[in-house]
Design an enzyme around this catalytic site. Structure first.
Site, PDB file in Angstrom:
ATOM      1  CG  ASN A   9     -30.965 -31.531  -9.279  1.00 13.30           C
ATOM      2  OD1 ASN A   9     -31.062 -30.814  -8.288  1.00 13.30           O
ATOM      3  ND2 ASN A   9     -31.089 -32.853  -9.224  1.00 13.30           N
ATOM      4  CD1 TRP A  10     -27.485 -25.789  -9.933  1.00 11.16           C
ATOM      5  CD2 TRP A  10     -27.368 -24.256  -8.306  1.00 11.16           C
ATOM      6  NE1 TRP A  10     -27.334 -24.562 -10.532  1.00 11.16           N
ATOM      7  CE2 TRP A  10     -27.258 -23.601  -9.557  1.00 11.16           C
ATOM      8  CE3 TRP A  10     -27.334 -23.490  -7.143  1.00 11.16           C
ATOM      9  CZ2 TRP A  10     -27.097 -22.213  -9.661  1.00 11.16           C
ATOM     10  CZ3 TRP A  10     -27.184 -22.118  -7.250  1.00 11.16           C
ATOM     11  CH2 TRP A  10     -27.061 -21.489  -8.497  1.00 11.16           C
ATOM     12  CE  LYS A  11     -28.005 -34.590  -8.750  1.00  7.06           C
ATOM     13  NZ  LYS A  11     -27.493 -35.954  -8.999  1.00  7.06           N
ATOM     14  CG  HIS A  97     -33.391 -36.586  -8.466  1.00  2.41           C
ATOM     15  ND1 HIS A  97     -32.416 -37.437  -7.977  1.00  2.41           N
ATOM     16  CD2 HIS A  97     -32.829 -35.956  -9.540  1.00  2.41           C
ATOM     17  CE1 HIS A  97     -31.326 -37.319  -8.709  1.00  2.41           C
ATOM     18  NE2 HIS A  97     -31.547 -36.428  -9.665  1.00  2.41           N
ATOM     19  CD  GLU A  99     -29.197 -37.612  -6.226  1.00  2.00           C
ATOM     20  OE1 GLU A  99     -28.205 -37.786  -6.943  1.00  2.00           O
ATOM     21  OE2 GLU A  99     -29.621 -36.493  -5.883  1.00  2.00           O
ATOM     22  CD  GLU A 169     -33.607 -39.139 -12.038  1.00  2.00           C
ATOM     23  OE1 GLU A 169     -32.748 -38.246 -11.938  1.00  2.00           O
ATOM     24  OE2 GLU A 169     -34.220 -39.614 -11.070  1.00  2.00           O
ATOM     25  N   GLY A 175     -24.089 -39.639 -11.958  1.00  2.00           N
ATOM     26  CA  GLY A 175     -22.896 -39.469 -11.152  1.00  2.00           C
ATOM     27  C   GLY A 175     -21.882 -40.596 -11.285  1.00  2.00           C
ATOM     28  CB  SER A 215     -23.493 -38.857 -16.788  1.00  2.00           C
ATOM     29  OG  SER A 215     -23.381 -39.336 -15.462  1.00  2.00           O
ATOM     30  N   GLY A 236     -27.016 -32.393 -13.665  1.00  2.00           N
ATOM     31  CA  GLY A 236     -26.525 -32.390 -12.299  1.00  2.00           C
ATOM     32  C   GLY A 236     -25.185 -31.697 -12.190  1.00  2.00           C
ATOM     33  N   GLY A 237     -24.099 -32.476 -12.118  1.00  2.00           N
ATOM     34  CA  GLY A 237     -22.766 -31.927 -11.872  1.00  2.00           C
ATOM     35  C   GLY A 237     -22.357 -30.825 -12.817  1.00  2.00           C
TER      36      GLY A 237
END
Length: 252
Positions: A9-11, A97, A99, A169, A175, A215, A236-237
């Site tokens: 997930n590049w966001k 998600h 967010e 999640e 994050g 994470s 994610g990251g």
């Protein structure tokens, strides 16, 4: 037999040029890696979808969007519909998600609509569920996640539900550098599978892929993926660097 899946997930990251380059790197890494034991998907910004679709081998690397609208078309400035997403060549879409729930007020009812529209377009939803730190600490976390599933997905019939990928999640681990322990992840994933079994039966539950999304890194992926009910990760990251992402893919 349910699929093992690692989805990135590049966001809101990468320019178009950077995104195309990263997609090419991941595609090439998969082409030159023997014995990949999971499906691999990248979910990228809307602006990137159509071009990335042209530069990857879709038999090797799945492509998804990070969201879609809860309407098919109309006067909804700035929104991107499920048919628009599908028209780019994408096959997956992340929905629900944390967010989106937190920053954009997406309710269970809105998400129910999005899931149905995505399925109608032949997209595979990666549906996110999970609790915040307060809910983890007050012990309500299982009830919270059960409600998220029931309120947005349990209007589906068994065949429709069978097309859903779930991603657990723990919001407190996104994050933050914190990660649920492998035992915490397994507890929740096993609970989610039981919730599905109670509604749709054991076969549907056993065939549902449930990803971990908090994470997850190359350093902890193997330990998490070793748990019997953890079927992969929503990353994610670590999906923004090819080497890190492939480190997680290779954890299988």
């Amino acid at each position: 037999m349910r699929k093992k899946i690692v989805a990135g997930n590049w966001k809101m990251n990468t320019t178009l040029e950077e995104g195309v380059q990263l997609a090419k790197e991941v595609n090439e890494a998969l082409a030159t890696t023997e014995g990949v034991k999971c499906d691999v998907v990248i979910c990228v910004p809307f602006t990137h979808l159509a071009i990335i679709n042209q530069v990857i081998d879709k038999d090797r690397l799945g492509l998804g969007a990070e969201n879609c609208a809860d309407h098919l078309k109309g006067a909804y400035t700035g929104e991107v519909s499920a048919p628009m997403v599908a028209s780019t060549g994408a096959n997956y879409v992340i929905l629900g998600h944390s967010e989106r729930r937190q920053y954009y007020g997406e309710t269970p009812e809105i998400l129910k609509t999005k899931v149905n529209l995505a399925l109608e377009e032949g997209l595979t939803p990666i549906f996110c569920i999970g609790e915040v730190l307060e809910q983890r600490e007050d012990g309500s976390y299982l009830d919270v996640v059960k409600a998220q599933i029931e309120e947005s997905l349990f209007d589906l019939d068994a065949e429709q539900f069978g097309k859903i990928i779930l991603a657990y999640e723990p919001v407190w681990a996104i994050g933050t550098g914190k990660t649920a322990t492998d035992d915490q992840a397994q507890e929740m994933h096993a609970f989610i599978r039981k919730v599905i079994a109670d509604k749709y039966g054991k076969e549907v539950a056993d065939n549902t892929s449930i990803l971990y999304g908090g994470s997850c890194k190359p350093s902890n992926a193997a330990q998490l993926f070793a748990k019997p009910d953890v079927d992969g990760g929503l990353i994610g990251g670590a999906s923004l660097k090819c080497a890190d992402f492939m480190g997680i893919v290779n954890a299988f």
